[in-house]
Design a protein around this motif. Structure first.
Motif, PDB file in Angstrom:
ATOM      1  N   ASP A 161      36.692   9.275  30.394  1.00 26.58           N
ATOM      2  CA  ASP A 161      35.655  10.229  29.957  1.00 26.58           C
ATOM      3  C   ASP A 161      35.493  11.353  30.968  1.00 26.58           C
ATOM      4  O   ASP A 161      35.402  12.525  30.611  1.00 26.58           O
ATOM      5  CB  ASP A 161      34.298   9.533  29.783  1.00 26.58           C
ATOM      6  CG  ASP A 161      34.167   8.774  28.489  1.00 26.58           C
ATOM      7  OD1 ASP A 161      34.957   9.015  27.545  1.00 26.58           O
ATOM      8  OD2 ASP A 161      33.248   7.925  28.405  1.00 26.58           O
ATOM      9  N   ILE A 220      38.532  13.731  30.953  1.00 25.23           N
ATOM     10  CA  ILE A 220      38.491  14.617  29.792  1.00 25.23           C
ATOM     11  C   ILE A 220      37.473  15.735  30.015  1.00 25.23           C
ATOM     12  O   ILE A 220      37.751  16.910  29.739  1.00 25.23           O
ATOM     13  CB  ILE A 220      38.191  13.823  28.505  1.00 25.23           C
ATOM     14  CG1 ILE A 220      39.355  12.883  28.181  1.00 25.23           C
ATOM     15  CG2 ILE A 220      37.898  14.762  27.333  1.00 25.23           C
ATOM     16  CD1 ILE A 220      39.041  11.830  27.133  1.00 25.23           C
ATOM     17  N   ARG A 266      47.162  14.442  28.124  1.00 24.19           N
ATOM     18  CA  ARG A 266      46.397  13.644  27.158  1.00 24.19           C
ATOM     19  C   ARG A 266      44.943  14.114  27.104  1.00 24.19           C
ATOM     20  O   ARG A 266      44.374  14.306  26.028  1.00 24.19           O
ATOM     21  CB  ARG A 266      46.416  12.167  27.547  1.00 24.19           C
ATOM     22  CG  ARG A 266      47.711  11.475  27.342  1.00 24.19           C
ATOM     23  CD  ARG A 266      47.542  10.015  27.731  1.00 24.19           C
ATOM     24  NE  ARG A 266      48.798   9.327  27.652  1.00 24.19           N
ATOM     25  CZ  ARG A 266      49.239   8.491  28.568  1.00 24.19           C
ATOM     26  NH1 ARG A 266      48.528   8.225  29.647  1.00 24.19           N
ATOM     27  NH2 ARG A 266      50.395   7.895  28.415  1.00 24.19           N
ATOM     28  N   ALA A 267      44.339  14.263  28.272  1.00 21.84           N
ATOM     29  CA  ALA A 267      42.931  14.679  28.340  1.00 21.84           C
ATOM     30  C   ALA A 267      42.730  16.061  27.729  1.00 21.84           C
ATOM     31  O   ALA A 267      41.752  16.298  27.021  1.00 21.84           O
ATOM     32  CB  ALA A 267      42.451  14.656  29.791  1.00 21.84           C
ATOM     33  N   VAL A 324      42.912  15.737  23.896  1.00 23.56           N
ATOM     34  CA  VAL A 324      41.693  15.083  23.393  1.00 23.56           C
ATOM     35  C   VAL A 324      40.534  16.075  23.402  1.00 23.56           C
ATOM     36  O   VAL A 324      39.798  16.206  22.421  1.00 23.56           O
ATOM     37  CB  VAL A 324      41.361  13.819  24.220  1.00 23.56           C
ATOM     38  CG1 VAL A 324      39.961  13.311  23.913  1.00 23.56           C
ATOM     39  CG2 VAL A 324      42.394  12.731  23.949  1.00 23.56           C
ATOM     40  N   HIS A 325      40.376  16.790  24.504  1.00 21.32           N
ATOM     41  CA  HIS A 325      39.286  17.772  24.598  1.00 21.32           C
ATOM     42  C   HIS A 325      39.474  18.899  23.572  1.00 21.32           C
ATOM     43  O   HIS A 325      38.551  19.229  22.833  1.00 21.32           O
ATOM     44  CB  HIS A 325      39.216  18.372  26.005  1.00 21.32           C
ATOM     45  CG  HIS A 325      38.312  19.550  26.068  1.00 21.32           C
ATOM     46  ND1 HIS A 325      36.943  19.430  26.113  1.00 21.32           N
ATOM     47  CD2 HIS A 325      38.586  20.881  26.046  1.00 21.32           C
ATOM     48  CE1 HIS A 325      36.409  20.639  26.122  1.00 21.32           C
ATOM     49  NE2 HIS A 325      37.387  21.532  26.082  1.00 21.32           N
ATOM     50  N   GLU A 341      38.892  17.934  20.063  1.00 23.57           N
ATOM     51  CA  GLU A 341      37.623  17.216  19.887  1.00 23.57           C
ATOM     52  C   GLU A 341      37.833  15.818  19.311  1.00 23.57           C
ATOM     53  O   GLU A 341      37.105  15.357  18.435  1.00 23.57           O
ATOM     54  CB  GLU A 341      36.657  18.032  19.030  1.00 23.57           C
ATOM     55  CG  GLU A 341      36.343  19.392  19.629  1.00 23.57           C
ATOM     56  CD  GLU A 341      35.466  20.268  18.749  1.00 23.57           C
ATOM     57  OE1 GLU A 341      35.017  19.800  17.684  1.00 23.57           O
ATOM     58  OE2 GLU A 341      35.247  21.422  19.139  1.00 23.57           O
ATOM     59  N   LEU A 342      38.847  15.139  19.840  1.00 21.42           N
ATOM     60  CA  LEU A 342      39.143  13.771  19.412  1.00 21.42           C
ATOM     61  C   LEU A 342      38.238  12.794  20.144  1.00 21.42           C
ATOM     62  O   LEU A 342      37.738  13.102  21.228  1.00 21.42           O
ATOM     63  CB  LEU A 342      40.606  13.436  19.745  1.00 21.42           C
ATOM     64  CG  LEU A 342      41.673  14.295  19.081  1.00 21.42           C
ATOM     65  CD1 LEU A 342      43.044  13.971  19.663  1.00 21.42           C
ATOM     66  CD2 LEU A 342      41.652  14.094  17.580  1.00 21.42           C
ATOM     67  N   ALA A 367      37.384   9.919  22.699  1.00 20.21           N
ATOM     68  CA  ALA A 367      38.032   9.606  23.984  1.00 20.21           C
ATOM     69  C   ALA A 367      39.038   8.469  23.857  1.00 20.21           C
ATOM     70  O   ALA A 367      40.046   8.441  24.572  1.00 20.21           O
ATOM     71  CB  ALA A 367      36.980   9.289  25.041  1.00 20.21           C
ATOM     72  N   ALA A 387      41.240   8.081  21.791  1.00 20.77           N
ATOM     73  CA  ALA A 387      42.540   8.616  21.387  1.00 20.77           C
ATOM     74  C   ALA A 387      43.432   8.909  22.594  1.00 20.77           C
ATOM     75  O   ALA A 387      44.650   9.003  22.457  1.00 20.77           O
ATOM     76  CB  ALA A 387      42.360   9.888  20.564  1.00 20.77           C
ATOM     77  N   PHE A 388      42.843   9.024  23.770  1.00 20.89           N
ATOM     78  CA  PHE A 388      43.595   9.274  25.008  1.00 20.89           C
ATOM     79  C   PHE A 388      44.761   8.297  25.140  1.00 20.89           C
ATOM     80  O   PHE A 388      45.876   8.686  25.471  1.00 20.89           O
ATOM     81  CB  PHE A 388      42.638   9.138  26.200  1.00 20.89           C
ATOM     82  CG  PHE A 388      43.278   9.276  27.547  1.00 20.89           C
ATOM     83  CD1 PHE A 388      43.382  10.510  28.156  1.00 20.89           C
ATOM     84  CD2 PHE A 388      43.747   8.157  28.234  1.00 20.89           C
ATOM     85  CE1 PHE A 388      43.955  10.654  29.415  1.00 20.89           C
ATOM     86  CE2 PHE A 388      44.323   8.280  29.488  1.00 20.89           C
ATOM     87  CZ  PHE A 388      44.428   9.526  30.075  1.00 20.89           C
ATOM     88  N   LEU A 404      48.085   8.781  22.816  1.00 19.81           N
ATOM     89  CA  LEU A 404      48.950   9.946  22.958  1.00 19.81           C
ATOM     90  C   LEU A 404      50.049   9.648  23.978  1.00 19.81           C
ATOM     91  O   LEU A 404      49.766   9.257  25.104  1.00 19.81           O
ATOM     92  CB  LEU A 404      48.140  11.158  23.430  1.00 19.81           C
ATOM     93  CG  LEU A 404      47.017  11.610  22.497  1.00 19.81           C
ATOM     94  CD1 LEU A 404      46.169  12.677  23.178  1.00 19.81           C
ATOM     95  CD2 LEU A 404      47.587  12.127  21.189  1.00 19.81           C
TER      96      LEU A 404
END
Length: 151
Positions: free
Chosen positions: A78, A81, A106-107, A110-111, A114-115, A117, A119-120, A123
């Motif tokens: 978190d 990200i 990855r981060a 995700v950011h 707007e996926l 967290a 989902a990190f 990927l």
């Protein structure tokens, strides 16, 4: 009137000897982009996932399933990200190139999309690959499938 366009090309480092052995990294810096430094794995840095899991199985389980969990002395997914998101938001108009760790790519994805967290961990990022994000007015797009000759 068009809003300024930001393009960032995230180039993933090749795997070094430690990464090829599956060792946690040491939050590798990204010169010129402090917020894009690698994930801080704290006390786990330099150890393999198997070594850590053998001694701290519950901690590894928590780290892989709870984005808010941080390794001892390290940072959570978190937090990574959020840090990467702040850096992306601060980029000036134009095209930027940053050499980063896989976790940073990855981060960023995700950011940007707007996926959630979680989902990190879903990927996969290849070493020596390029991920391109374009943004305008706080909205990011992910460029997928760019031909090699365009890079």
């Amino acid at each position: 009137m068009k809003t300024p366009l930001v393009r960032v090309r995230l180039i993933c480092f090749p795997l070094d000897a430690a990464a090829r052995q599956g060792r946690f990294g040491h939050a590798r810096p990204c010169p010129g982009h402090e917020g894009l430094r690698g994930l801080d794995t704290g006390e786990w840095a330099g150890r393999t996932l198997d070594e850590v899991a053998g001694r701290e199985p519950e901690a590894v389980r928590a780290w892989l399933s709870d984005p808010a969990y941080a390794p001892p002395g390290g940072e959570s997914v978190d937090r990574l990200i959020a840090r990467v998101g702040v850096e992306l938001a601060a980029l000036a108009e134009g095209t930027h190139r940053a050499e980063v760790e896989q976790a940073v790519v990855r981060a960023a994805v995700v950011h940007a999309l707007e996926l959630p967290a979680a989902a990190f961990w879903r990927l996969d990022v290849r070493p020596e690959s390029v991920t391109t994000l374009t943004g305008r007015a706080g909205r990011w797009n992910l460029l997928v499938g760019q031909p090699q000759d365009e890079l």
